[in-house]
Design an enzyme around this catalytic site. Structure first.
Site, PDB file in Angstrom:
ATOM      1  N   GLU A  33      44.777  49.325  39.810  1.00  0.00           N
ATOM      2  CA  GLU A  33      46.150  48.851  40.005  1.00  0.00           C
ATOM      3  C   GLU A  33      47.202  49.800  39.431  1.00  0.00           C
ATOM      4  O   GLU A  33      48.253  49.370  38.967  1.00  0.00           O
ATOM      5  CB  GLU A  33      46.327  47.444  39.421  1.00  0.00           C
ATOM      6  N   GLU A  61      38.899  43.428  43.537  1.00  0.00           N
ATOM      7  CA  GLU A  61      39.263  42.351  42.607  1.00  0.00           C
ATOM      8  C   GLU A  61      39.768  41.196  43.446  1.00  0.00           C
ATOM      9  O   GLU A  61      40.687  41.364  44.259  1.00  0.00           O
ATOM     10  CB  GLU A  61      40.325  42.828  41.622  1.00  0.00           C
TER      11      GLU A  61
END
Length: 814
Positions: free
Chosen positions: A429, A532
């Site tokens: 991220e 994720e």
């Protein structure tokens, strides 16, 4: 475009003492360190008086020993950081003239500096990367040496989750001949597998630290599980003085037993360096042969078998133990994860302890290894609760430019010989929109995560993502061309515009299932998976029902400290398992989706009103059967059976229902009556395949305690499950009794873990309230043969005493 990677994975032989550096004679030096919390001037000096410091054994995490406080940062679990010093005097072996001496640290959090006899041997800012310092210039053979380590975690809110502080992994003293295998210098990969034969290429990097040219022979021997040699080779090589070199050998293996998640077959590889007929260095590793294939249309295949990766993300702490987690604790946790049907873990978001990789090799669990959570700019760190208040911006970004290539290379070199590791992730991220990077494409674009607004030109330009990713990917491929490079993308739309995915071999999408189809059409050569994901059924269906999506990694596999909500909150509580490693109801729900063997689980809760019922049946229902007589109760069944029926005291209480693929849950609303509630899972023909029973309990009457001794023989760690039961031995799930642990004999209580996320008391003392009627005690045996007695008591309940020699040899509970 099909990407095929064939790998010969290696793990270090668990019974050897070769540490993880593949050379020399290592000695673990964990015992008898002196520790002081706080900065001390000149504490590295040889003559410094540390007599009043605390004596302890490593691994050690000082943060988890601290007091939880709402004044501290929620991101790191309301626990303190600080600066700490460690000292130890070691005896340097006599050895031979010219021998080298090294110190190897598996992990120190963080910004560490190591001193040897008062001299700085080096610094390492990363708190997760394993590293080595050359102690040779500062020591004398046959004489004692003083080691001092300063760890600086004064930037205590430097992570989005709990990190721990201090020397929280093993430390080794390594002595070696001046001519030896390089650190992490053995690398073996598959050249081919064809017609029941494998050809393996072994590369061995060598270092000549002497002042003379040397002629060497490098011998490779591959041994099966019975110690029988199945392949061997011998190669000669000459090294000039102060030079390095590489020996390359091929091993031919007939009828190789392949490593897989179902059958993790392993071999041992012995590498020996010979000079003038004498062995001067050797190392032993455990090896697994397997192939994997990534295809943009078909997904992932292990040994040619197409399969779905059923993965979870895990952080590196274990509740009350903090980040200093013994191997035996990880073994129990990984076995329980496998029980849920999990076949892969993602090391979120940093390299973890070598023990974890070794266990994944042995147990047959795929590993996605990950290096970074942030790159050159900091991310938000929540201080007052997850996504609440004003964030902080401490982090590891300030040393990224200087150290990232070396840290990444060291991660890859350390872990590249693990059969379980199937991909290298260079970031998680880092492309989160406006945290920190931004791009004009954000104007008018929506994603499934908060974007903190549209395009912000004052933020770092997202075009940098592709450039940094390209540099990191090149570092990975330089050290291991056999596995794919990946990353977990949060802002896929922005990353697509910035060219970030172009640097990757396979692209992980975080919480972006809605782009699986569109991006597959737009980028037909891209291999996509969920790096994720949430735990809802739709996220799994996006994998199950799309051949081109090869898997997912749930957030999260195990509850972890940090990333906490507003006080009181110890950590993030959405795991399949709790802080103590017990499978939670949502873990059994996941088992119903992932497991191959038949299973069923029953949970209950008061029947919801119409407004609450719009969310559908819960996946978090505990196995409780104690309500008011006649009260309407929602009974939920998590099962992989085709249908199920419900019995109460042997009589039908709920009609047979087919599996509901819309919710993944079979459920009934029935009036409560005391007794035994049973669900029967059946196949399509109505034959029983599985079942589960929950019984009404009486009042708390006694404590029971059972020892999991899986690791006791190896390291003397006891994991004791304590449960509150009624007079008939039925667990009392509603109990919150306070339990006291006392020990007689040479043993030490490490902590009591009840897995209560909102209990902000002291988890390191010998008193703790149970949650759901149970807790887990961690006890370290400190003697070799002396008897130990452990006693658990609670007010008004019958206590239980455990003589350790009589402990059960089996895992008592998942």
């Amino acid at each position: 475009m099909k990407i095929t990677f064939i790998l010969w994975g290696l793990i270090l032989f668990r019974f050897s003492l070769f540490a993880q550096v593949s050379f020399g004679k290592p000695e673990k030096i964990n015992d008898g360190w002196q520790f002081h919390l706080g900065d001390v001037p000149n504490a590295q000096a040889v003559d410094f008086d540390a007599g009043k410091w605390r004596t302890l054994d490593l691994p050690h995490d000082w943060s988890v020993e601290g007091t939880l406080s709402p004044s501290l940062a929620s991101c790191t679990g309301y626990l303190p950081g600080g600066i700490g010093w460690y000292r130890k005097t070691v005896d340097i072996p006599q050895g031979k003239p010219g021998d080298r001496v090294y110190l190897y640290f598996e992990g120190v959090y963080n910004r560490s500096e190591v001193f040897i006899n008062g001299h700085s041997a080096g610094k390492r800012p990363s708190g997760y990367v394993s590293f080595m310092h050359d102690a040779t210039p500062y020591v004398e053979a046959g004489k004692p040496a003083v080691i001092a380590v300063r760890a600086d975690h004064s930037r205590s809110a430097d992570s989005r989750w709990y990190t721990g502080s201090g020397i929280y992994r093993n430390v080794w003293l390594v002595t070696a001949n001046p001519v030896h295998i390089a650190p992490w210098g053995v690398f073996c990969r598959t050249a081919s597998i064809d017609h029941g034969k494998a050809v393996l290429t072994v590369e061995t990097d060598l270092e000549n630290g002497s002042d003379a040219k040397v002629d060497l022979t490098v011998v490779q021997q591959l041994l099966d599980v019975n110690g029988k040699e199945v392949a061997a080779s011998s190669k000669k090589i000459s090294l000039s003085a102060k030079a390095t070199g590489k020996s390359i050998s091929d091993l031919r293996v007939g009828k190789p037993l392949l490593w897989s998640t179902r059958t993790p077959n392993l071999y041992r590889l012995k590498t020996t360096v010979v000079q003038n007929g004498k062995t001067i260095d050797e190392t032993v590793t455990t090896a697994g042969i397997r192939t994997f294939t990534f295809d943009p249309d078909r997904g992932f295949a292990l040994n040619g078998e197409w399969m779905k990766v059923k993965g979870v993300c895990i952080h590196h702490d274990a509740g009350v133990l903090g980040s200093a987690v013994p191997r035996e604790v990880w073994k129990r946790r990984l076995l329980n994860l496998k029980e849920t049907g999990c076949n892969a873990v993602r090391m979120s978001h940093n390299p973890q302890a070598p023990d974890v990789y070794d266990l994944c090799d042995e147990l047959g669990i795929l590993v996605m290894d990950e290096a970074f959570d942030e790159w050159e700019f900091p991310k938000r760190k929540w201080l007052e609760g997850w996504n609440r208040g004003t964030p902080g911006f401490e982090g590891a970004y300030d040393f990224f430019e200087e150290w990232s290539s070396r840290d990444l290379a060291d991660m890859v070199r350390r872990d590249r010989n693990h059969a379980s590791v199937f991909a290298w992730s260079i970031g998680n991220e880092v492309d989160y929109p406006n945290d920190p990077y931004s791009h004009p494409v954000l104007d008018g674009t929506t994603i499934s995560q908060p974007m903190f607004g549209g395009y912000r030109p004052e933020q770092p330009n997202a075009e940098r993502l592709g450039k940094v990713a390209g540099r990191l990917a090149a570092t990975v491929r330089e050290n291991d061309p056999s596995r794919p490079v990946t990353a977990g993308l949060a802002g896929v739309v922005m990353s697509n515009a910035a060219g970030y995915p172009d640097a990757l071999d396979i692209a992980g999408y975080n919480y972006t299932e809605d782009r699986y189809g569109t991006d597959h059409k737009t980028y037909p050569e891209r291999v996509i998976y969920g790096s994720e994901n949430g735990q809802g059924l739709p996220a799994w269906k996006a994998v199950r029902d799309n051949e081109h999506i090869f898997g997912q990694f749930l957030w999260t596999g195990i509850d972890y400290l940090g990333e906490s909500g507003a006080w009181p909150s110890r950590g993030f509580y959405t795991g399949l398992m709790d802080f103590g490693g017990f499978i939670k109801p949502r873990g059994y729900f996941r088992q119903s989706l992932w497991a191959e063997k038949p299973m069923a689980y029953l949970g209950t809760y008061p029947a919801p009103d119409r407004d609450r019922d719009r969310w559908g049946p819960s996946i978090d229902a505990w196995s409780i059967w104690n309500y008011d007589e006649g009260q309407t109760v929602r009974v939920v069944c998590y099962t992989n059976a085709a249908k199920a029926r419900l019995l109460l005291n042997g009589k039908e209480a709920g009609a047979t229902k087919d599996y509901d693929d819309h919710t993944g849950v079979i459920w009934w609303d029935i009036p409560y009556a005391r007794g035994a509630l049973e669900v029967v899972g059946m196949d399509a023909a109505g034959n029983r395949t599985c079942g589960y029973t929950v019984r009404s309990s009486g009042r708390p009457d006694a404590l029971t305690a059972v020892v999991d001794t899986a690791g006791a023989k190896d390291s003397g760690l006891l994991q004791i499950i304590v449960r509150v039961v009624d007079e008939n031995g039925i667990p009392v799930m509603l109990s919150d009794d306070e339990v006291t642990c006392t020990i007689d004999g040479p043993a030490r209580l490490l902590g009591l873990e009840a897995s209560n996320n909102s209990d902000m008391g002291n988890y390191r003392d010998n008193v703790q309230r149970v949650l759901h009627g149970r807790l887990l005690a961690y006890i370290r045996l400190t003697g070799e043969t002396e008897p130990v007695t452990v006693k658990f008591t609670a007010p008004w309940l019958k206590g239980v005493t455990l003589p350790v020699p009589e402990r059960s040899p089996n895992f008592p509970e998942k």
